[in-house]
Design a protein around this motif. Structure first.
Motif, PDB file in Angstrom:
ATOM      1  N   GLN A 132      -8.931  -0.178  -5.369  1.00 51.41           N
ATOM      2  CA  GLN A 132      -8.369   1.123  -5.761  1.00 51.41           C
ATOM      3  C   GLN A 132      -7.631   1.019  -7.095  1.00 51.41           C
ATOM      4  O   GLN A 132      -7.771   1.889  -7.968  1.00 51.41           O
ATOM      5  CB  GLN A 132      -7.425   1.616  -4.652  1.00 51.41           C
ATOM      6  CG  GLN A 132      -7.058   3.088  -4.780  1.00 51.41           C
ATOM      7  CD  GLN A 132      -6.285   3.571  -3.569  1.00 51.41           C
ATOM      8  OE1 GLN A 132      -6.117   2.831  -2.594  1.00 51.41           O
ATOM      9  NE2 GLN A 132      -5.826   4.799  -3.619  1.00 51.41           N
ATOM     10  N   ARG A 137       0.833  -1.205   0.000  1.00 62.05           N
ATOM     11  CA  ARG A 137       0.000   0.000   0.000  1.00 62.05           C
ATOM     12  C   ARG A 137       0.872   1.262   0.000  1.00 62.05           C
ATOM     13  O   ARG A 137       0.597   2.222  -0.717  1.00 62.05           O
ATOM     14  CB  ARG A 137      -0.930  -0.001   1.217  1.00 62.05           C
ATOM     15  CG  ARG A 137      -1.831   1.228   1.278  1.00 62.05           C
ATOM     16  CD  ARG A 137      -2.762   1.129   2.474  1.00 62.05           C
ATOM     17  NE  ARG A 137      -3.676   0.008   2.325  1.00 62.05           N
ATOM     18  CZ  ARG A 137      -4.795   0.056   1.595  1.00 62.05           C
ATOM     19  NH1 ARG A 137      -5.120   1.177   0.968  1.00 62.05           N
ATOM     20  NH2 ARG A 137      -5.578  -0.984   1.497  1.00 62.05           N
ATOM     21  N   GLU A 138       1.958   1.264   0.770  1.00 58.45           N
ATOM     22  CA  GLU A 138       2.829   2.449   0.828  1.00 58.45           C
ATOM     23  C   GLU A 138       3.548   2.670  -0.501  1.00 58.45           C
ATOM     24  O   GLU A 138       3.687   3.808  -0.971  1.00 58.45           O
ATOM     25  CB  GLU A 138       3.849   2.287   1.960  1.00 58.45           C
ATOM     26  CG  GLU A 138       3.232   2.385   3.355  1.00 58.45           C
ATOM     27  CD  GLU A 138       4.229   2.058   4.443  1.00 58.45           C
ATOM     28  OE1 GLU A 138       4.320   2.834   5.413  1.00 58.45           O
ATOM     29  OE2 GLU A 138       4.923   1.016   4.311  1.00 58.45           O
ATOM     30  N   ASN A 188       0.941   4.037  -2.984  1.00 59.20           N
ATOM     31  CA  ASN A 188       0.642   5.457  -2.745  1.00 59.20           C
ATOM     32  C   ASN A 188       1.800   6.355  -3.198  1.00 59.20           C
ATOM     33  O   ASN A 188       1.583   7.443  -3.736  1.00 59.20           O
ATOM     34  CB  ASN A 188       0.345   5.690  -1.262  1.00 59.20           C
ATOM     35  CG  ASN A 188      -0.969   5.061  -0.827  1.00 59.20           C
ATOM     36  OD1 ASN A 188      -1.877   4.869  -1.652  1.00 59.20           O
ATOM     37  ND2 ASN A 188      -1.092   4.709   0.452  1.00 59.20           N
ATOM     38  N   HIS A 248       1.623   6.331  -6.993  1.00 57.72           N
ATOM     39  CA  HIS A 248       0.378   6.875  -7.542  1.00 57.72           C
ATOM     40  C   HIS A 248       0.287   8.389  -7.396  1.00 57.72           C
ATOM     41  O   HIS A 248      -0.341   9.068  -8.213  1.00 57.72           O
ATOM     42  CB  HIS A 248      -0.820   6.209  -6.858  1.00 57.72           C
ATOM     43  CG  HIS A 248      -2.140   6.610  -7.438  1.00 57.72           C
ATOM     44  ND1 HIS A 248      -2.436   6.448  -8.778  1.00 57.72           N
ATOM     45  CD2 HIS A 248      -3.242   7.191  -6.875  1.00 57.72           C
ATOM     46  CE1 HIS A 248      -3.649   6.903  -9.016  1.00 57.72           C
ATOM     47  NE2 HIS A 248      -4.162   7.362  -7.882  1.00 57.72           N
ATOM     48  N   GLU A 249       0.926   8.963  -6.387  1.00 59.77           N
ATOM     49  CA  GLU A 249       0.864  10.414  -6.227  1.00 59.77           C
ATOM     50  C   GLU A 249       1.621  11.143  -7.343  1.00 59.77           C
ATOM     51  O   GLU A 249       1.450  12.344  -7.520  1.00 59.77           O
ATOM     52  CB  GLU A 249       1.411  10.809  -4.861  1.00 59.77           C
ATOM     53  CG  GLU A 249       2.918  10.628  -4.713  1.00 59.77           C
ATOM     54  CD  GLU A 249       3.420  11.058  -3.350  1.00 59.77           C
ATOM     55  OE1 GLU A 249       4.654  11.160  -3.180  1.00 59.77           O
ATOM     56  OE2 GLU A 249       2.590  11.281  -2.438  1.00 59.77           O
TER      57      GLU A 249
END
Length: 1012
Positions: free
Chosen positions: A553, A511-512, A515, A518-519
């Motif tokens: 997601q 997940r990290e 993220n 994805h940012e």
């Protein structure tokens, strides 16, 4: 030249010197040319004195830089005059005004031959000088035997013989067959025994050319060259007039050593020993002194001696002595000497035995990398690159990386490439190599080619021990708030493949990692999105046990891009979404990338190809590229289906992209464009005053060295070198998440006619311009204002300049503080006529928004025009003197917006082309004049005539004339573009034609919102 008794010539020269400005001088010259033309045309029985006086005037006018296109026959006829004063004038003026292909020269061959074989030495010298300057193949075939007889004659004085040697050199270059190799070997050896240094120097020039063509026939001359060098080195029997600042005939020394370099390595022990003694004397006797002239002469001899030492493969002791001497040179203050020292050290690197000796000067070479002169910095960079090996690679690469932060943009790409190659070739360990490449991308991402990051990914993929380390390093860079897009590509690829190896570490959970990657998605271009989608799929595969929230997601992202207009992105999104539903089978389908096949690095291959090119080949390639025309001819034809229409184009260097997530497996692509040239049909028009002067005119393409070029259909890639990744790209509005305020194209069009205004504006920044133009120079001030209460970061402004503009600018700060304004001055010099435009590649980051736009700069053709008023006599005199293509071009222009003649006159005046009312007898026509300024043409008068048809205002016939073919073509196309594009260009208020507006740049002003 003797002016006694020539009062008219003296008065004319005095008038020219008393002119207050260039226009007065031009008018006085035109008046005198008209007078001379009339006398030559109407008075058949001109006395030799009168003819001589007028021909002197023609030569003086030509020396001032004006074209003299008549009177050549009168100048040639003076060659046959019996008296010296007239014959001297004929020879001098003919040598200056005519070239070897001029038809009039054929008329003088017999007269020149008679002077050469005659007994009058003065006439012989005049004739030999003429042939030595402008002799062509016909002269070579006719006169070479006579010149050879003079050269080997024992009865001719040395003054005549040395001119004969240089004359024969010219004829040999034009036709090598005029010198019989078999018969000239012994004669050349006799000439090299000559005691007179004037004859010997000229003969040595001839000898250099002969051995460069065929050295086998001249082995008998080699000992003569060695003896000549010994004589000069020991200063034996050298007259004082041939000693320059205490150096015996430095020019002869240079020529002799150059001739020896055309022979293979000398094996004869006696000649070799004598030669090394001479070279040792030169090396020991050369030092840097305060006298610049002596330095120039002694260094010319020294550096030629160094070249000969390398050619002879001298012993290591002498090589070490050469390197030590060059080490002194690179430490002196004089920049020219430092440059020569660095350049010759680079050449010495070809001798492998001296590489360790050159390393002793590494600190001084690194110091030269910070020299104010960019040419010295380039030579230092080349030398560091060449001397690098395993022992010093780490120090050199670290210095290059440190220098990268402050290096100019023009050198950063070369610097990045060389640093990457050295890191790969001499890396002590692969982790250091990864560190270097990531630093390169971080510091100079725009200048890092795809080959560089492709290569680092290949290394990481093929070395399992390197994968965890690489994943940690790229995550550190991705954690930074602002990074280059290339770093996003590398990071997404490596983390997608190998982040699962570190899943137990903090910050490396799926997940990290998702993220973190994805940012970056909103900030990247279309070419990077496929790599990010592949990384999402990999992360989903490595998430065990599955994370439903993360899975949903990622699925939402795939669904979003299923309808993307880009085929590559759409296909990946659809396929990854369907594959991710297969559960455990996904592990087999999306397994880790296999190892790349071991192959030669594309970077090293590129470097080897570059190094294999000789300096001469590189120079020829550069000249060929410089001579290629950049002019684009845009027609009003509709674009072919499936192609990109060409409109308002600039030639811009753009990095090519590849939509593959496995680097190095696909070729790069280019943007396509359609270029078409159309020959319009002439209008039917009754004969009139100006039309009779024109005669039949062709419609010409862009000129090349004064000659016309044939029209042809051009393919999208014709003339565009793929290895340089050049593409024709539209500039203006770019796809950004932040939309500009106002129309960028309209703002640019307004600034083409005004000298201040807003170039670009969006919600965060405003870029304004103030400009001042004087002759061929301009100063353009960019005001970049931050409109918000937060800073703008990662600000970059790169000027992409076409070849006809020389632009110098200051660096833009990386950050613009809140509510602040920064200035970026641009100094512009116009080198030659062209309609290509410079482009400002501007980018910044605000919050999560990354904005990148390419803005055309209004340094356009009309900025270098100044209106000029002419009366009827002046206009028609110039119009008649410019007859036919390529100096006078005519074209029918269709698709013009219907308008009254007064409106059209206002348009011409607005871009500094002054309409001259009342000169054309036809009330439906108008004529205009302007002066164009550039560094090559200086002030160049240009004339325009527009013929309109009252029955059809949508078409007209335009004629443009000037003394420069390139200016004629570019101005014609520029005016045509203005007339056709009138509906979309809002015009600025008309400036006063006789006094162009001046802008005071001393007041920077505030934000330019009120200037529109």
């Amino acid at each position: 030249m003797a002016l006694s008794g020539m009062r008219g010539l003296s008065v004319f020269i005095s008038d020219i010197r008393n002119c207050q400005n260039k226009e007065q001088e031009r008018l006085r010259v035109d008046k005198e040319l008209g007078k001379v033309r009339t006398r030559f045309k109407n008075e058949k029985g001109l006395a030799p004195y009168e003819k001589k006086k007028y021909v002197w005037k023609m030569l003086y006018i030509y020396m001032l830089g004006y074209d003299v296109d008549f009177g050549h026959m009168e100048a040639v006829s003076l060659i046959s005059a019996p008296k010296y004063p007239e014959k001297q004038v004929g020879y001098i003026v003919t040598s200056c005004l005519l070239n070897e292909n001029h038809d009039f020269l054929r008329l003088a061959i017999n007269t020149v031959r008679n002077d050469i074989i005659g007994r009058n030495e003065t006439f012989q010298c005049l004739a030999l000088t003429l042939v030595g300057n402008i002799g062509g193949r016909e002269f070579a075939e006719s006169l070479a035997p006579d010149v050879q007889k003079i050269l080997i004659s024992s009865s001719c004085r040395p003054l005549v013989r040395k001119k004969a040697a240089l004359c024969l050199l010219r004829l040999f270059r034009k036709n090598p067959d005029v010198v019989n190799v078999d018969g000239w070997s012994d004669r050349m050896a006799q000439l090299l025994d000559e005691r007179d240094l004037g004859v010997l120097t000229s003969s040595m020039s001839l000898f250099v050319s002969l051995v460069s063509n065929n050295y086998d026939a001249y082995w008998s001359c080699l000992p003569k060259c060695v003896k000549t060098l010994e004589r000069l080195a020991r200063n034996q029997d050298i007259p004082q007039e041939y000693t320059y600042y205490g150096i015996p005939s430095p020019w002869l020394q240079v020529k002799t050593m150059r001739a020896l370099q055309y022979f293979p390595v000398i094996e004869d022990p006696s000649s070799r020993r004598s030669l090394f003694e001479v070279l040792q004397r030169i090396l020991m006797g050369t030092d840097v002194v305060k006298n610049v002239n002596k330095n120039n002469a002694s260094h010319a001899v020294l550096f030629e001696a160094l070249s000969l030492v390398m050619h002879l493969d001298a012993e290591k002791e002498m090589m070490s002595q050469c390197v030590a001497l060059l080490g002194k040179f690179i430490a002196v203050r004089e920049p020219n000497i430092r440059y020569l020292g660095l350049e010759n050290m680079s050449r010495m690197l070809m001798v492998t035995d001296v590489q360790d000796i050159i390393k002793r000067h590494q600190a001084q070479i690194i110091t030269s990398l910070k020299d104010p002169d960019i040419s010295i910095r380039r030579r230092a960079l080349d030398l560091l690159y060449g001397m690098c090996d395993v022992s010093n690679a780490k120090d050199i690469v670290e210095e290059l990386l440190q220098y990268l932060s402050t290096a100019e943009f023009v050198i950063r790409e070369e610097l990045s490439l060389k640093a990457a190659i050295l890191a790969e070739k001499f890396a002590p360990d692969l982790s250091w190599y990864v560190d270097v490449i990531l630093q390169l991308i971080d510091k100079a991402g725009d200048f890092v080619s795809d080959d560089i990051w492709f290569r680092v990914v290949q290394f990481v993929t093929n070395n399992e021990d390197l994968q965890p380390y690489a994943a940690v390093k790229v995550k550190e860079y991705l954690d930074k708030p602002a990074i280059h897009e290339t770093m996003v590509k590398v990071g997404a690829y490596i983390l997608g493949e190998y982040s699962h190896l570190l899943a137990s570490r903090p910050g490396f959970s799926p997940r990290e990692i998702f993220n973190l990657i994805h940012e970056k998605l909103p900030t990247v271009s279309i070419s990077t999105i496929p790599i990010l989608l592949s990384s999402y799929a990999k992360i989903l595969m490595h998430t065990q046990p599955p994370d439903p929230e993360l899975q949903n997601q990622i699925w939402m992202i795939f669904r979003k891009y299923e309808s993307c207009i880009d085929v590559e992105i759409q296909q990946r999104a659809v396929e990854y979404f369907e594959l991710s539903k297969k559960g455990a089978a996904l592990m087999d389908i999306l397994a880790e990338m296999p190892k790349f096949t071991e192959r030669q690095s594309a970077l090293i291959k590129k470097a080897e190809d570059t190094e294999s090119d000789t300096a001469e080949q590189s120079a020829i390639k550069m000249r060929t590229q410089q001579q290629a025309s950049n002019a684009l001819v845009v027609t009003d034809q509709p674009p072919v289906a499936g192609t990109v229409p060409v409109s308002q184009l600039g030639l811009v260097k753009i990095p090519s992209t590849s939509n593959t997530d496995r680097p190095g497996d696909q070729e790069l692509t280019h943007t396509n464009g359609v270029l078409t040239i159309v020959d319009p049909q002439p209008l039917d028009s009754s004969a009139d005053l100006l039309g009779d002067l024109l005669g039949p005119l062709a419609i010409e393409g862009p000129p090349d060295n004064g000659s016309t070029s044939e029209h042809k259909m051009m393919s999208p890639h014709e003339g565009i070198p793929s290895e340089d990744a050049l593409a024709i790209a539209t500039v203006g509005e770019q796809p950004n998440s932040v939309q500009p305020i106002g129309n960028i194209a309209e703002r640019f069009s307004i600034l083409c006619l005004k000298d201040s205004g807003v170039l670009y504006e969006d919600p965060y920044i405003q870029i304004g311009i103030k400009a001042e133009w004087r002759a061929h120079q301009g100063r353009l001030l960019l005001y970049m204002g931050n409109k918000n209460t937060a800073p703008l970061v990662s600000v970059q402004a790169l000027t992409l300049s076409p070849s006809h503009l020389k632009i110098e600018r200051s660096l833009v700060p990386d950050t613009i503080p809140p509510r602040a304004q920064v200035q970026c001055p641009l100094e512009i010099i116009n080198l030659r006529p062209s309609r290509d435009v410079a482009v400002l590649d501007f980018s910044y980051k605000f919050s999560s928004h990354v904005v990148n736009v390419r803005l055309r700069l209004p340094a356009v053709l009309n900025k270098f025009l100044q209106p000029i008023s002419l009366n009827g006599e002046e206009f028609f005199l110039q119009w008649r003197s410019l007859s036919g293509p390529p100096l006078k071009l005519q074209e029918v222009v269709r698709g013009v917006k219907p308008m009254q003649l007064n409106d059209m006159a206002n348009i011409f005046n607005s871009f500094n082309v002054m309409v001259l009312p009342g000169l054309d007898p036809n009330p439906n026509n108008l004529v205009a004049s302007t002066t164009f300024y550039s560094e090559t043409t200086r002030a160049m008068l240009a004339l325009v005539r527009i013929e309109t048809d009252p029955a059809d205002r949508t078409q007209l016939r335009m004629t443009v004339a000037s003394g420069d073919p390139a200016l004629t073509f570019e101005l014609k196309e520029f005016i045509k573009e203005q007339l056709i594009s009138i509906p979309s260009i809002p015009r600025a208020p008309e400036p006063t034609p006789t006094q162009p507006p001046q802008v005071d740049l001393s007041d920077p002003g505030a934000l330019l919102a009120g200037l529109m």
